[in-house]
Design a protein around this motif. Structure first.
Motif, PDB file in Angstrom:
ATOM      1  N   ARG A 123       0.784  -1.134  -0.015  1.00 15.44           N
ATOM      2  CA  ARG A 123       0.159  -0.025  -0.025  1.00 15.44           C
ATOM      3  C   ARG A 123       0.788   1.095  -0.003  1.00 15.44           C
ATOM      4  N   ILE A 126       2.280   1.819  -3.497  1.00 10.92           N
ATOM      5  CA  ILE A 126       1.212   2.258  -4.465  1.00 10.92           C
ATOM      6  C   ILE A 126       0.813   3.835  -4.039  1.00 10.92           C
ATOM      7  N   TYR A 127       0.780   3.998  -2.907  1.00 10.21           N
ATOM      8  CA  TYR A 127       0.318   5.499  -2.457  1.00 10.21           C
ATOM      9  C   TYR A 127       1.586   6.445  -2.962  1.00 10.21           C
ATOM     10  N   SER A 153      -9.972   0.507 -13.148  1.00 16.14           N
ATOM     11  CA  SER A 153      -8.718  -0.087 -12.601  1.00 16.14           C
ATOM     12  C   SER A 153      -7.760   0.636 -13.366  1.00 16.14           C
ATOM     13  N   LYS A 156      -2.442  -1.475 -10.780  1.00 13.94           N
ATOM     14  CA  LYS A 156      -2.280  -1.899  -9.329  1.00 13.94           C
ATOM     15  C   LYS A 156      -3.330  -1.634  -8.314  1.00 13.94           C
ATOM     16  N   ILE A 157      -4.292  -0.713  -8.787  1.00 12.33           N
ATOM     17  CA  ILE A 157      -5.435  -0.165  -7.824  1.00 12.33           C
ATOM     18  C   ILE A 157      -6.660   0.105  -8.666  1.00 12.33           C
ATOM     19  N   GLU A 158      -7.713   0.150  -7.783  1.00 14.47           N
ATOM     20  CA  GLU A 158      -8.915   0.521  -8.392  1.00 14.47           C
ATOM     21  C   GLU A 158      -9.332   1.970  -7.951  1.00 14.47           C
ATOM     22  N   GLN A 193      -6.597   5.602  -1.558  1.00 14.78           N
ATOM     23  CA  GLN A 193      -8.095   5.918  -2.043  1.00 14.78           C
ATOM     24  C   GLN A 193      -7.791   6.917  -3.266  1.00 14.78           C
TER      25      GLN A 193
END
Length: 375
Positions: A123, A126-127, A153, A156-158, A193
């Motif tokens: 996480r 990704i952030y 999508s 790596k993240i939605e 998010q």
């Protein structure tokens, strides 16, 4: 166990992009937790994980003190000197306390903690990757939708596309490929998010940077954007190079560049006008495609009165006032539009320094914007 663990660390490092040091730290923290939980110990311990030999050793860490009050955390100076005469007060003594069956218990209990730490590290990665992509454009694939959001999508993240950021003329279906503008990246307890938009003016700006090399390399500067998503937009451009046509560069050969953007925005009309430091010229350009006879400037109120030919009045105002409204947003000036006939009757056209505007006219259309709307 050591070879399996080492292989797993190598795979995670390659596939997840998580450094081996982070994973080892997570495993050692998990082993400390496993030791305290399974052996009902409250002492201060350190776990030494040796991947080379496959051994895991637990050391109790105790402070060297004159008088012992808690034997789990302290050791007397006399006892410490029996271990090593060099110990002094406030030193820390490490004593091995590895249980015989610690390896089996550790392997079982550490798995959950390690998985959690790996997930947290993912996480974080990704952030870090997406926080640098705020105010940027990405291509995503529509995954699913509900009454409030479209879920897109980004690999790596939605990401979340809120209803308020969806274009009114678009229908989104699963597996559709769309370009989205990243408006916000938040760090939450469930991971990053990401919020995206299809209506943000920044999307239009980024699309032009992609399609027009002159904007990307700085030869042409995109000065301002005014957008009513899904319907119509205006952009202003300029250049410091006399031999370059900024508007023509954006339009492209046979309109190919701007047409690619129109297609991406599902038919949204785009007006490209030339920016000018002279507000009279800039406001006149911004009201394109209508013809402008005169622009009267009120510097104090940052307002303009624009005179247009009678037959051009409707075109200048636009459908539901859209053309004038977008021009006001684009230029940052309030815009009042008057027909030539009404301007002559009011005595403000042709320009005469002895005349000034006194009476209100019903054909005048005013678009008074707040600072937020102008931006």
């Amino acid at each position: 166990m050591s070879s399996e663990l080492l292989d797993a660390l190598i795979i995670l490092e390659k596939e997840k992009g998580i450094s081996r040091e982070v994973l080892i730290e997570a495993i050692e923290a998990a082993l400390v937790s496993a030791y305290k939980r399974n052996f009902n110990q409250a002492q201060n311990v350190r776990v030494d994980l040796n991947l080379g030999t496959g051994t895991m050793r637990v050391f109790a860490r105790k402070d060297v003190v004159e008088e012992v009050f808690d034997s789990r955390l302290e050791i007397s100076i006399d006892e410490a000197k029996k271990i090593n005469p060099a110990y002094e007060i406030e030193d820390i003594v490490e004593l091995e306390v590895t249980p015989k069956d610690f390896g089996r218990i550790a392997a079982q209990t550490a798995k959950q903690v390690v998985t959690q730490r790996v997930r947290e590290a993912e996480r974080g990665i990704i952030y870090s990757e997406f926080i640098d992509r705020e105010d940027d454009i990405m291509t995503g694939i529509v995954q699913r939708y509900d009454s409030k959001f479209i879920y897109v999508s980004l690999g790596k993240i939605e990401a979340i596309l809120p209803q308020s950021e969806q274009m009114p003329n678009e229908v989104y279906k699963p597996h559709d490929r769309i370009k989205v503008y990243i408006t916000k990246v938040e760090k939450t307890t469930k991971g990053p998010q990401i919020y995206v938009s299809r209506t943000h003016p920044g999307l239009l700006k980024r699309l032009f940077e992609i399609e027009v090399p002159e904007i990307y390399d700085g030869t042409v500067e995109l000065r301002s954007v005014a957008r009513e998503a899904g319907d119509r937009s205006k952009i202003s451009v300029s250049t410091d190079y006399p031999e370059v046509d900024p508007v023509g560069s954006c339009v492209g050969p046979k309109g190919s560049r701007v047409q690619a953007i129109v297609d991406e925005l599902k038919g949204e009309k785009i007006d490209i006008v030339e920016w000018s430091a002279d507000p009279k010229v800039f406001v006149a350009n911004a009201l394109s495609p209508s013809k402008v006879l005169e622009v009267i400037i009120d510097e104090e109120d940052k307002a303009t009165t624009v005179i247009v030919p009678d037959y051009q009045l409707s075109l200048a105002i636009g459908k539901r006032g859209q053309n004038a409204r977008l021009a006001a947003k684009l230029t940052g000036w309030k815009i009042d539009i008057k027909s030539e006939t009404d301007a002559r009757e009011a005595g403000i056209y042709p320009l005469n320094n002895d005349l000034f505007f006194e009476e209100e006219d019903t054909s005048e259309v005013t678009f008074d914007l707040t600072e937020d709307e102008i931006e």
